[in-house]
Design an enzyme around this catalytic site. Sequence first.
Site, PDB file in Angstrom:
ATOM      1  CB  THR A 656      36.145  24.244  31.243  1.00  0.00           C
ATOM      2  OG1 THR A 656      37.494  24.330  31.732  1.00  0.00           O
ATOM      3  CG2 THR A 656      36.169  23.685  29.838  1.00  0.00           C
ATOM      4  CE  LYS A 680      36.220  31.965  39.529  1.00  0.00           C
ATOM      5  NZ  LYS A 680      35.304  32.275  38.425  1.00  0.00           N
ATOM      6  CD  GLU A 707      40.746  42.044  32.541  1.00  0.00           C
ATOM      7  OE1 GLU A 707      40.392  41.820  33.712  1.00  0.00           O
ATOM      8  OE2 GLU A 707      41.564  42.905  32.234  1.00  0.00           O
ATOM      9  CB  VAL A 710      39.079  39.097  38.568  1.00  0.00           C
ATOM     10  CG1 VAL A 710      38.537  39.992  39.686  1.00  0.00           C
ATOM     11  CG2 VAL A 710      40.044  38.070  39.124  1.00  0.00           C
ATOM     12  CG  LEU A 714      33.474  44.677  35.019  1.00  0.00           C
ATOM     13  CD1 LEU A 714      33.208  44.873  36.521  1.00  0.00           C
ATOM     14  CD2 LEU A 714      32.910  45.855  34.237  1.00  0.00           C
ATOM     15  N   GLY A 765      18.199  32.514  38.100  1.00  0.00           N
ATOM     16  CA  GLY A 765      19.385  31.960  37.431  1.00  0.00           C
ATOM     17  C   GLY A 765      20.669  32.693  37.776  1.00  0.00           C
ATOM     18  CG  ASP A 779      33.499  32.281  42.159  1.00  0.00           C
ATOM     19  OD1 ASP A 779      34.126  31.650  41.297  1.00  0.00           O
ATOM     20  OD2 ASP A 779      33.001  33.417  41.964  1.00  0.00           O
ATOM     21  CE  LYS A 783      35.101  35.773  40.349  1.00  0.00           C
ATOM     22  NZ  LYS A 783      33.691  36.084  40.401  1.00  0.00           N
ATOM     23  N   GLY A 900      27.691  36.752  33.834  1.00  0.00           N
ATOM     24  CA  GLY A 900      26.843  36.504  32.655  1.00  0.00           C
ATOM     25  C   GLY A 900      27.713  36.093  31.472  1.00  0.00           C
TER      26      GLY A 900
END
Length: 923
Positions: A656, A680, A707, A710, A714, A765, A779, A783, A900
């Site tokens: 969530t 986060k 992981e 952020v 990746l 989107g 946001d 990070k 994504g």
Amino acid sequence: MLASQKLAHRAGLEERRACIGPHVSRSQQRVVGRVGKLAPHVSGAPANAIRQTSVVRKLLRVAAAASTVSGAAAEKPTGVRGAHWQVHKFGGTCMASADRIRATAELMASTVGPDSSTCVVVSAMGNHPTSPIKVTDLILNMIKKASRQDAAFLVDLAALQEKHVDTAKLLLGQSPELTQFVSSLMDDITNLKAMLQAMSIAGMSTDAFSDFVVGHGELWSGRLFALCCKQLGADVEFMDTRDVLVVTPTSDGASVDLDEAVSNGRMDAWFKAKGNKKLIVATGFIARSREGTATTLKRNGSDFSATIMGALLRCRHITIWTDVDGVYSADPRKVPEAVCLPSMTYHEAWELSYFGANVLHPRTTLPAMKYHIPITIRNFFNQSAPGTRISDVASDAEVYGGKNTIKGFATIDNVTLINVEGTGMVGVPGIASRIFSSVRDAGINVIMISQASSEQSICFAVKGTDGDAAQRVLNERFADSISAGRVSAVQVIPHCCVLAAVGQGMVARKGVAATMMSALAKANVNIKAIAQGSSEYNITVLIDQVDSERALRAVHSRFYLSDVPIGVGIVGPGLIGGTLIAQLREQRQQLKKEFGIDLRLLGVASSGKMLLRETGVDLDNWKQDLEDKSVACDLDKFGNFLSSHYIPNRVIVDCTASDAPASKYMTWMQQGIHVVTPNKKLGSGPLDQYQAVRRMQREGYIHFFYEGTVGAGLPVIGTLKHLLETGDKIIKIEGILSGTLSYIFNTYQPGMKFSEVVADARSKGYTEPDPRDDLNGTDVARKVAILARECGLMLELDSIPVQSLVPEPLRAVASSADYMARLPEFDADMDAKLREAEASGDCLRYVGVVDAQNGKGSVELRRYPKSHPFAQLQGSDNIISFTTARYFKQPLIVRGPGAGADVTAAGVFSDLLRLAAYLGAPS
Ligand code: ADP
Ligand code: ASP
Ligand code: MG
């Protein structure tokens, strides 16, 4: 050495080993040590007090079995017996219908040949979809009713008659055999009715009456079987084993011993009377006492009958046919992952059945062990399965590459723990002896014993139904000691369960008990008492009855499941969570096969509902099940469910973006649950909460992986941790950390309207429903906080200056539609910035920065030369550059898709695999 001597010798050896065995716990040594002193001549010893201890009593039984064999009769089989015999036993399920009896009879008729004779031992008819009650259960119920003066016993009798007549008609057709069967059945029914009526008038039944009545199940099924074989043309003879087998009750009355000498003589007489038949159909379960009354070998006794017949016939092999593929590592009804064991030793089978594996009657192995006759347990309904071979040796190499020291687990449910306690017991000789002779005199069987080495208490387990009687007798016998205060209490703890781990491989291994106890601890199972059998083949623990199944699964999974079983709970089955479940579904089998990682989804919680599944959520139907079979969501209950699950490693994946689950991490981690999340909220939330969780992570050896917070999938956090752990110094981290803002500035070129680029991103989107949630920079700031804290800069979110891209006047606008409508009013501002940048050959990028040297973080719109890696970005990719002491001239760059559901879920998945690696999965 004669076989009987050999066995007595072995029992003697066992006894000695029991006193000195390296694996006997101190407390157990104490008990056994005393046993040794009190019973020095075990193999031939008369009954004494300590015979009541379960381990010793078992050893004595072996010795007794050997010593009751009276010389010549036991050692020299007469001509008709020998290795040309095979014994096959069919359990109740194989005898449950006409079709099944015919199939078994056909199989048996095919086993006989010129050099091969077969003795078939049959149980009473078992249950079947068309007739759900087992005949033996039905008869026992009927007896109870009669002795309670409940006239419904007549209904049961009629049902028995009908079941057997119907089966006979189907099996034998209109034939002389049918007439023969029905006429003998009707005689029996008439007699039984008279007997039951007598019981009903007297309002009681005696054991002798009851044993006589209950044995009819085997008489009827045996006759049916024999008549069917006759119709198949076999040279068959029916044997009522009450004519051959003579048994004596064991001292506690819980079982019987074979009088082998007398039975041998009767067997000879039987062959003399009936001739040398190729096929004998013998009744299981029933026998006769020395006094000549009908008796039984106790519940499940047909297995024992089969090995007794095998021993008397000196057969070459005994097959016990049942409805499972063999002996499993645990009761397959209770432990779905139980595996069928290819082989085990007599001792292992004996211990496992003693401790409750009802696939075998506990005494089954003894007669076979005496004459070294192998037994195979096979599934009549799956004849291609090889079954479990029980013999002197078990090929451990066969079983899981020899890695498992424990063969199987079993439970004895519904036992009572009796605890005799008192400081006055310390150093007083004979206390144990008095306790156990008292319960022996009350005819109570002791299942396990444990004494604390302080000698202040002795506790032992008895059947639940014996608990009150045991307490009564101890209170009586110890009345003096209690009133004098030497014994403070005889405490009775009902509703317990004995859990036993069995395996000969334990003898030479260390740490088995520790592994078992830690598996129980991880599953939140409280252990009330522990004993390691002096045979060294078992470890027993006493636990609460309610924990029985969970404990069984926990220890089983620890020793038998894949190397790394992980129970997973997913909170937030939305886009990311749903994708993760799909990825789990795809990868599960391969991970299990190749890496021994068993990721099992145990629960899914959405904001309103949760689906909890003890044996695993169905990954194909979870959405539907969440709709139909869920309960109201309660994150505390979700955590409790996982923390008490039998799978030893548990993790909650929070997919969530909300505070509610993040506020539970601490509690979950305290419960031993690992946490994996792309959320986060904790990482960038109030510092005290964040630091408490990180402390917990370090001190509690609980893992917390994030992981996905952020750069989605990746390796950003991983790279940073790696740099830090290897001693690098972080100077600066700078990155395009938002996929949305990356897209917007990668797209925005001179001549375009900024508002149109935002609208385009929104329509594709790429933005939150309200694009201000991206453009306000919060946001990215979160990070930055996460990255900064990772570098040791304990920044609060509000101490990070953020350059919001939402124009001041639009920040308070109520709806996102209004915001979008008014955004063009501010296009000129952004256009000016872009032109200015372009004029000096730069581009605009919205970045998060951790300035480690100056201890600061920021989020801002910066200009970069067109040759800069940040200028080369495409689509919604993220890019993060680490400037460090090692990567000083040329920063280390991580770049790729950073938004994504797919890549975020993949990032979470890789955290799950990292967790598995930390928990011991191969790399
Ligand atoms: P039968 O009527 O053939 O004697 P039982 O019902 O007495 O059959 O015994 C077989 C059953 O024992 C199996 O169906 C299984 O449910 C149960 N069982 C309990 N523990 C075990 C175990 N460790 N391995 C195999 N079966 C077990
Ligand atoms: N019919 C008996 C019982 O159910 C014996 C057996 O089936 O083994 O206990
Ligand atoms: Mg059975």
